[in-house]
Write an enzyme that holds these catalytic residues in place. Structure first.
Site, PDB file in Angstrom:
ATOM      1  N   ASP A   9      44.006   2.781  24.683  1.00  0.00           N
ATOM      2  CA  ASP A   9      44.315   4.161  24.310  1.00  0.00           C
ATOM      3  C   ASP A   9      45.732   4.233  23.760  1.00  0.00           C
ATOM      4  O   ASP A   9      46.566   3.377  24.084  1.00  0.00           O
ATOM      5  CB  ASP A   9      44.175   5.098  25.525  1.00  0.00           C
ATOM      6  CG  ASP A   9      43.998   6.539  25.067  1.00  0.00           C
ATOM      7  OD1 ASP A   9      42.859   6.923  24.771  1.00  0.00           O
ATOM      8  OD2 ASP A   9      45.009   7.260  24.956  1.00  0.00           O
TER       9      ASP A   9
ATOM     10  N   ARG B 234      36.356   5.364  17.620  1.00  0.00           N
ATOM     11  CA  ARG B 234      35.703   5.542  18.935  1.00  0.00           C
ATOM     12  C   ARG B 234      34.337   4.888  18.999  1.00  0.00           C
ATOM     13  O   ARG B 234      33.429   5.395  19.665  1.00  0.00           O
ATOM     14  CB  ARG B 234      35.551   7.039  19.283  1.00  0.00           C
ATOM     15  CG  ARG B 234      36.842   7.764  19.570  1.00  0.00           C
ATOM     16  CD  ARG B 234      37.300   7.522  20.998  1.00  0.00           C
ATOM     17  NE  ARG B 234      38.684   7.909  21.168  1.00  0.00           N
ATOM     18  CZ  ARG B 234      39.094   9.087  21.632  1.00  0.00           C
ATOM     19  NH1 ARG B 234      38.217   9.972  22.016  1.00  0.00           N
ATOM     20  NH2 ARG B 234      40.362   9.350  21.743  1.00  0.00           N
TER      21      ARG B 234
ATOM     22  N   ARG C 281      31.556   6.983  24.814  1.00  0.00           N
ATOM     23  CA  ARG C 281      30.569   7.613  25.680  1.00  0.00           C
ATOM     24  C   ARG C 281      29.201   7.887  25.072  1.00  0.00           C
ATOM     25  O   ARG C 281      28.277   8.260  25.798  1.00  0.00           O
ATOM     26  CB  ARG C 281      31.146   8.914  26.252  1.00  0.00           C
ATOM     27  CG  ARG C 281      32.215   8.668  27.290  1.00  0.00           C
ATOM     28  CD  ARG C 281      33.009   9.923  27.566  1.00  0.00           C
ATOM     29  NE  ARG C 281      33.712  10.318  26.350  1.00  0.00           N
ATOM     30  CZ  ARG C 281      34.541  11.359  26.295  1.00  0.00           C
ATOM     31  NH1 ARG C 281      34.737  12.103  27.343  1.00  0.00           N
ATOM     32  NH2 ARG C 281      35.147  11.641  25.161  1.00  0.00           N
TER      33      ARG C 281
ATOM     34  N   ARG D  26      31.945   1.900  32.540  1.00  0.00           N
ATOM     35  CA  ARG D  26      33.003   2.808  32.986  1.00  0.00           C
ATOM     36  C   ARG D  26      32.781   3.210  34.445  1.00  0.00           C
ATOM     37  O   ARG D  26      33.720   3.273  35.229  1.00  0.00           O
ATOM     38  CB  ARG D  26      33.006   4.058  32.100  1.00  0.00           C
ATOM     39  CG  ARG D  26      34.198   4.967  32.337  1.00  0.00           C
ATOM     40  CD  ARG D  26      33.994   6.245  31.536  1.00  0.00           C
ATOM     41  NE  ARG D  26      35.171   7.075  31.439  1.00  0.00           N
ATOM     42  CZ  ARG D  26      35.613   7.873  32.398  1.00  0.00           C
ATOM     43  NH1 ARG D  26      34.989   7.909  33.565  1.00  0.00           N
ATOM     44  NH2 ARG D  26      36.682   8.617  32.209  1.00  0.00           N
TER      45      ARG D  26
ATOM     46  N   TYR E  38      51.796  14.488  23.428  1.00  0.00           N
ATOM     47  CA  TYR E  38      51.266  14.362  24.787  1.00  0.00           C
ATOM     48  C   TYR E  38      52.387  14.248  25.820  1.00  0.00           C
ATOM     49  O   TYR E  38      52.276  14.758  26.934  1.00  0.00           O
ATOM     50  CB  TYR E  38      50.330  13.151  24.884  1.00  0.00           C
ATOM     51  CG  TYR E  38      49.017  13.384  24.182  1.00  0.00           C
ATOM     52  CD1 TYR E  38      47.985  14.078  24.815  1.00  0.00           C
ATOM     53  CD2 TYR E  38      48.807  12.956  22.883  1.00  0.00           C
ATOM     54  CE1 TYR E  38      46.774  14.314  24.175  1.00  0.00           C
ATOM     55  CE2 TYR E  38      47.602  13.178  22.228  1.00  0.00           C
ATOM     56  CZ  TYR E  38      46.602  13.861  22.879  1.00  0.00           C
ATOM     57  OH  TYR E  38      45.405  14.095  22.241  1.00  0.00           O
TER      58      TYR E  38
HETATM   59  C1  LIG Z   1      44.634  11.318  20.384  1.00  0.00           C
HETATM   60  C2  LIG Z   1      44.112   9.961  20.841  1.00  0.00           C
HETATM   61  C3  LIG Z   1      43.905   9.552  22.197  1.00  0.00           C
HETATM   62  N1  LIG Z   1      43.427   8.257  22.149  1.00  0.00           N
HETATM   63  C4  LIG Z   1      43.306   7.817  20.859  1.00  0.00           C
HETATM   64  C5  LIG Z   1      43.764   8.873  20.020  1.00  0.00           C
HETATM   65  C6  LIG Z   1      43.898   8.782  18.522  1.00  0.00           C
HETATM   66  C7  LIG Z   1      42.597   8.917  17.848  1.00  0.00           C
HETATM   67  C8  LIG Z   1      42.047  10.318  17.834  1.00  0.00           C
HETATM   68  O1  LIG Z   1      42.665  11.158  17.166  1.00  0.00           O
HETATM   69  O2  LIG Z   1      41.026  10.537  18.470  1.00  0.00           O
HETATM   70  C9  LIG Z   1      42.876   6.506  20.366  1.00  0.00           C
HETATM   71  C10 LIG Z   1      41.788   5.795  21.051  1.00  0.00           C
HETATM   72  N2  LIG Z   1      41.202   6.056  22.266  1.00  0.00           N
HETATM   73  C11 LIG Z   1      40.238   5.141  22.536  1.00  0.00           C
HETATM   74  C12 LIG Z   1      40.226   4.184  21.494  1.00  0.00           C
HETATM   75  C13 LIG Z   1      39.377   2.927  21.594  1.00  0.00           C
HETATM   76  C14 LIG Z   1      38.868   2.266  20.475  1.00  0.00           C
HETATM   77  C15 LIG Z   1      37.732   2.918  19.728  1.00  0.00           C
HETATM   78  O3  LIG Z   1      36.561   2.627  20.034  1.00  0.00           O
HETATM   79  O4  LIG Z   1      38.038   3.651  18.761  1.00  0.00           O
HETATM   80  C16 LIG Z   1      41.161   4.606  20.541  1.00  0.00           C
HETATM   81  C17 LIG Z   1      41.515   3.992  19.193  1.00  0.00           C
HETATM   82  C18 LIG Z   1      39.357   5.103  23.716  1.00  0.00           C
HETATM   83  C19 LIG Z   1      39.102   6.360  24.434  1.00  0.00           C
HETATM   84  N3  LIG Z   1      40.037   7.255  24.879  1.00  0.00           N
HETATM   85  C20 LIG Z   1      39.409   8.270  25.564  1.00  0.00           C
HETATM   86  C21 LIG Z   1      38.008   8.015  25.577  1.00  0.00           C
HETATM   87  C22 LIG Z   1      36.947   8.858  26.310  1.00  0.00           C
HETATM   88  C23 LIG Z   1      37.194   8.429  27.666  1.00  0.00           C
HETATM   89  C24 LIG Z   1      36.316   8.388  28.790  1.00  0.00           C
HETATM   90  O5  LIG Z   1      35.566   7.383  28.983  1.00  0.00           O
HETATM   91  O6  LIG Z   1      36.472   9.300  29.618  1.00  0.00           O
HETATM   92  C25 LIG Z   1      37.807   6.808  24.881  1.00  0.00           C
HETATM   93  C26 LIG Z   1      36.506   6.061  24.680  1.00  0.00           C
HETATM   94  C27 LIG Z   1      40.097   9.401  26.238  1.00  0.00           C
HETATM   95  C28 LIG Z   1      41.118  10.139  25.459  1.00  0.00           C
HETATM   96  N4  LIG Z   1      42.234   9.602  24.876  1.00  0.00           N
HETATM   97  C29 LIG Z   1      42.936  10.574  24.204  1.00  0.00           C
HETATM   98  C30 LIG Z   1      42.258  11.800  24.407  1.00  0.00           C
HETATM   99  C31 LIG Z   1      42.695  13.130  23.821  1.00  0.00           C
HETATM  100  C32 LIG Z   1      41.152  11.541  25.217  1.00  0.00           C
HETATM  101  C33 LIG Z   1      40.184  12.529  25.806  1.00  0.00           C
HETATM  102  C34 LIG Z   1      39.385  13.198  24.758  1.00  0.00           C
HETATM  103  C35 LIG Z   1      38.071  12.534  24.544  1.00  0.00           C
HETATM  104  O7  LIG Z   1      37.354  12.474  25.532  1.00  0.00           O
HETATM  105  O8  LIG Z   1      37.769  12.134  23.404  1.00  0.00           O
HETATM  106  C36 LIG Z   1      44.175  10.341  23.436  1.00  0.00           C
END
Ligand SMILES: Cc1c2[nH]c(c1CCC(=O)O)Cc1[nH]c(c(CCC(=O)O)c1C)Cc1[nH]c(c(CCC(=O)O)c1C)Cc1[nH]c(c(C)c1CCC(=O)O)C2
Length: 362
Positions: free
Chosen positions: A79, A29, A33, A42, A155
């Site tokens: 994602d 990540r 944010r 965003r 999911y």
């Molecule tokens: C389970 C999972 C998801 N997404 C992802 C996983 C596996 C990794 C982990 O275990 O965290 C993978 C993921 N999601 C995102 C990336 C981008 C690359 C990076 O910088 O790592 C990667 C590799 C962007 C994202 N994906 C998400 C964000 C936050 C989003 C936003 O801007 O609102 C980002 C930067 C949203 C997201 N996406 C997901 C969730 C549960 C959420 C909301 C929870 C949270 O806010 O952290 C599903």
């Protein structure tokens, strides 16, 4: 496709357990944010999927952390839920609540209708990969990624995140036939999806099994590990004349380290509950290890961050032949002060350079 030559291959070398001058670092990540510039982009894009589906925006936010920090790899901004979205489940990110599907897969009928999506529906991802490769100009390698078949299924069945995984686990225990069908479709889709990312320019790929660790021992083997293996076995392992390393990260998976190391992957990601040294010994250097600083360390004062970083590097032990990629044990918290990341990256590089120098007698 011809991309600019790679100038920093320390990350790829460490994954292949080849000699490196220092321990490379990137963060799960890393584009997210905690960076004000991410929040600004965003807001311009309007929504998370608005960001992810526009290759210029996706490229812009992928590069943001690299402008601030000396990271050794970039990770595609996207994602893991793009794949079920392409299956027609209707993905939406509800502000403050995380991902949600309009059409979850719960009944026999839903499962029967499910199919591997046409990869054309994910073309925006592959276009972003190629654009990022060009814009990176060879500075560091680009990581592509996908969710594991089981983690995506969580999911798809729950329809959103979950605390107890009641719906997916009910399905595993009462209708394993339905669960196996979903998992097989996810595995087939994920092989195509990752191979298309590699084709488009991804130089390493990572499979996120974020929720495999919630399963009972036997269920993990049958419903998570078996399908991650199918994905690993289906991947293209060489492009542009060099290996494309595969990283498998199962959160909470250290107790299955031996089996994960036997999947055929090049590296295993570990969360902060594991000892890198202990796992390294157990898998006998069969794979490289990636991890595993507790992301909450980044809320401590500078001296404490530096001390905790050194502990992780010392825990892995002598690195003569690479084999360690520094990372956090899970995604960086959105509340992290960016200055803490500068300290982290500096300590990983300076301390490990000293250790590597000492190991080679220099
Ligand atoms: C389970 C999972 C998801 N997404 C992802 C996983 C596996 C990794 C982990 O275990 O965290 C993978 C993921 N999601 C995102 C990336 C981008 C690359 C990076 O910088 O790592 C990667 C590799 C962007 C994202 N994906 C998400 C964000 C936050 C989003 C936003 O801007 O609102 C980002 C930067 C949203 C997201 N996406 C997901 C969730 C549960 C959420 C909301 C929870 C949270 O806010 O952290 C599903």
């Amino acid at each position: 496709m011809n991309f600019p030559a790679l100038k920093n291959d320390v990350f790829l070398r460490a994954l292949m357990r080849q000699p490196v001058p220092y321990t490379p670092i990137w963060m799960m990540r890393q584009a997210g944010r905690y960076l004000p510039e991410y929040n600004e982009t965003r807001a311009r894009a309007g929504s998370f999927m608005g960001l992810a589906k526009n290759r210029e925006y996706a490229c812009e936010v992928t590069l943001q952390p690299l402008h601030r920090f000396e990271l050794d790899a970039a990770i595609l901004f996207s994602d893991i839920l793009t794949v079920p979205d392409a299956m027609g489940l209707g993905l939406d990110f509800v502000a403050g609540e995380g991902p949600r599907f309009a059409h979850p897969v719960r009944h026999e009928d839903d499962v029967r209708k499910l199919a591997v999506p046409d990869m054309g529906r994910l073309e925006y991802v592959f276009e972003a990969v190629s654009l990022i490769r060009r814009e990176l100009d060879g500075r560091v390698p680009l990581i592509g990624f996908a969710g594991s078949p089981f983690t995506i299924a969580c999911y798809m069945v729950e329809g959103q995140g979950s605390d107890d995984y009641r719906l997916i686990k009910s399905m595993l225990y009462s209708r394993p036939d339905l669960a196996h069908r979903i998992l097989q479709i996810n595995a087939d889709a994920t092989v195509q999806y990752l191979n298309a990312q590699i084709q488009a320019g991804a130089q390493a790929v990572m499979i996120f099994d974020s929720w495999g660790g919630v399963l009972a021992h036997e269920a993990f083997q049958q419903f998570s590990l078996a399908y991650t293996r199918k994905v690993v076995q289906g991947l293209v392992r060489e492009r542009e004349g060099r290996p494309v390393p595969v990283i498998v990260f199962t959160k909470g998976g250290a107790l299955w380290a031996d089996q994960i190391a036997d999947l055929g992957c090049d590296a295993m990601g570990l969360d902060w509950t594991a000892s890198l040294g202990e796992v390294r010994h157990r898998v006998n250097d069969k794979v490289a290890l990636q991890g595993n600083l507790d992301p909450m360390v980044l809320f401590a004062p500078e001296a404490a961050i530096r001390e905790q970083v050194r502990k992780v590097i010392d825990d892995y032990g002598p690195v003569g032949n690479g084999g360690h990629v520094f990372n956090l044990g899970h995604g960086i918290s959105r509340f992290t002060p960016p200055d803490a990341v500068s300290v982290l990256v500096d300590e990983v590089h300076t301390y490990s350079r000293r250790m590597h120098g000492a190991a080679s007698g220099g």
